[in-house]
Design an enzyme around this catalytic site. Structure first.
Site, mmCIF file in Angstrom:
data_model
loop_
_atom_site.group_PDB
_atom_site.id
_atom_site.type_symbol
_atom_site.label_atom_id
_atom_site.label_comp_id
_atom_site.label_asym_id
_atom_site.label_seq_id
_atom_site.Cartn_x
_atom_site.Cartn_y
_atom_site.Cartn_z
ATOM 1 C CG HIS A 94 -1.995 0.995 1.184
ATOM 2 N ND1 HIS A 94 -1.765 2.331 1.427
ATOM 3 C CD2 HIS A 94 -3.314 0.887 0.882
ATOM 4 C CE1 HIS A 94 -2.900 2.994 1.283
ATOM 5 N NE2 HIS A 94 -3.861 2.138 0.956
ATOM 6 C CD GLU A 166 -5.314 1.562 -3.203
ATOM 7 O OE1 GLU A 166 -6.506 1.606 -2.896
ATOM 8 O OE2 GLU A 166 -4.399 1.625 -2.367
HETATM 9 C C1 PEP Z 1 -6.818 3.077 0.240
HETATM 10 O O1 PEP Z 1 -6.191 3.549 1.176
HETATM 11 O O2 PEP Z 1 -6.526 1.965 -0.220
HETATM 12 C C2 PEP Z 1 -7.904 3.868 -0.312
HETATM 13 C C3 PEP Z 1 -8.360 3.546 -1.487
HETATM 14 O O3 PEP Z 1 -8.350 4.905 0.479
HETATM 15 P P1 PEP Z 1 -9.543 5.913 0.137
HETATM 16 O O4 PEP Z 1 -10.688 5.103 -0.420
HETATM 17 O O5 PEP Z 1 -9.880 6.541 1.463
HETATM 18 O O6 PEP Z 1 -9.010 6.885 -0.839
#
Ligand code: PEP
Length: 268
Positions: A94, A166
């Site tokens: 992450h 992400e």
């Molecule tokens: C995450 O931390 O994996 C994430 C997607 O957070 P958020 O949905 O709060 O942006």
């Protein structure tokens, strides 16, 4: 597509009683869906008690992190081996771990390998920062993260893992996710296409078709349908919105509705 996968990352929120209450509320609201797999990723502390409380027909568990050595003198760490009876998934790499805990490409690679070795499905997070996107480096960043993260795996193993795209700039701080800087479906489409093409070129066509790819970054109920329309997106990694039972269950319902082509009925 097969089942949509939705993972709620609770990050470093909720003590044991708060986590238990949230699970209770989610179990009340979310029926057993055959077309959506719902995974909860609470803190390490609460994985064990929640595993007892959990309705396994509705939810699976994920750890947010683990250490890649199976056992030894590593004060403060929990290994994948210790988690194998408790969780189906572990989130690996992450961006918050890469950034705040200095997890580099090599450590992420070792964690993915340890996860697979212990029969736990890794959810490998990849994605570029704002500066990297602005500098036109998105594909290079994805390339480097995939090259190292997947390098110890066979094509069959790659086909079984989960990759979460992400973009770091789209991840909320957990309080402002609703109006945060969410990615555009076109940007997600390009990244997901790149990830699948990389896996096809380096591993094989089957792995590229079977690997599940999630979008993560300020996901809220309103965006679910549009993002599921993006070819190659199999679900969501949800941070801030997963801490609210109303919002998280709305995301799950929206996924179920999408699977049913927009029809309301919540059949199980
Ligand atoms: C995450 O931390 O994996 C994430 C997607 O957070 P958020 O949905 O709060 O942006």
């Amino acid at each position: 597509m097969g089942k949509i996968l939705v993972v709620g990352n609770w990050k470093m929120h909720l003590n044991a009683s708060q986590a238990s209450l949230l699970l209770h509320r989610l179990q009340e609201r979310i029926p057993i869906y055959k077309d959506v797999e719902v995974v909860l990723s609470p803190s390490m502390l609460t994985l064990q008690p929640l595993s007892v409380q959990l309705d396994r027909r509705k939810f699976r568990l994920a750890a947010q992190n683990a250490y890649f050595v199976d056992e030894g003198a590593f004060t403060g760490e929990v290994s994948f081996t210790m988690l194998r009876e408790l969780v189906h998934y572990v989130i690996v790499g992450h961006s918050e771990r890469r950034r705040y805990f200095h997890e580099d490409l090599d450590m992420v690679k070792q964690k993915v390998a340890a996860s697979v070795r212990n029969d736990i499905t890794p959810i490998l997070c990849v994605g570029e920062t704002k500066t990297e996107r602005d500098d036109g480096e998105t594909k290079q960043v994805l390339h480097d993260q995939l090259l190292s993260g997947l390098s110890n795996l066979t094509p069959a193993e790659v086909g079984n893992i989960v990759v979460a795209y992400e973009p770091v700039w789209a991840i909320s701080d957990g309080t402002n996710f609703a109006d945060h800087f969410i990615a555009k479906p076109q940007q997600v489409a390009e990244a997901v296409d790149y990830i699948r093409r990389y896996i096809k070129d380096v591993f094989n066509d089957k792995a590229s078709r079977e690997v599940r790819i999630l979008y993560g970054g300020s996901a809220v109920p309103d965006i679910v349908q549009g993002f599921l329309d993006v070819p190659g997106v199999d679900g969501f990694l949800v941070g801030g919105a997963s801490l609210n039972y109303h919002t998280f269950s709305s995301i799950i319902q929206a996924c179920h509705r999408w699977q049913r082509g927009g029809k309301e009925d919540a059949d199980a």
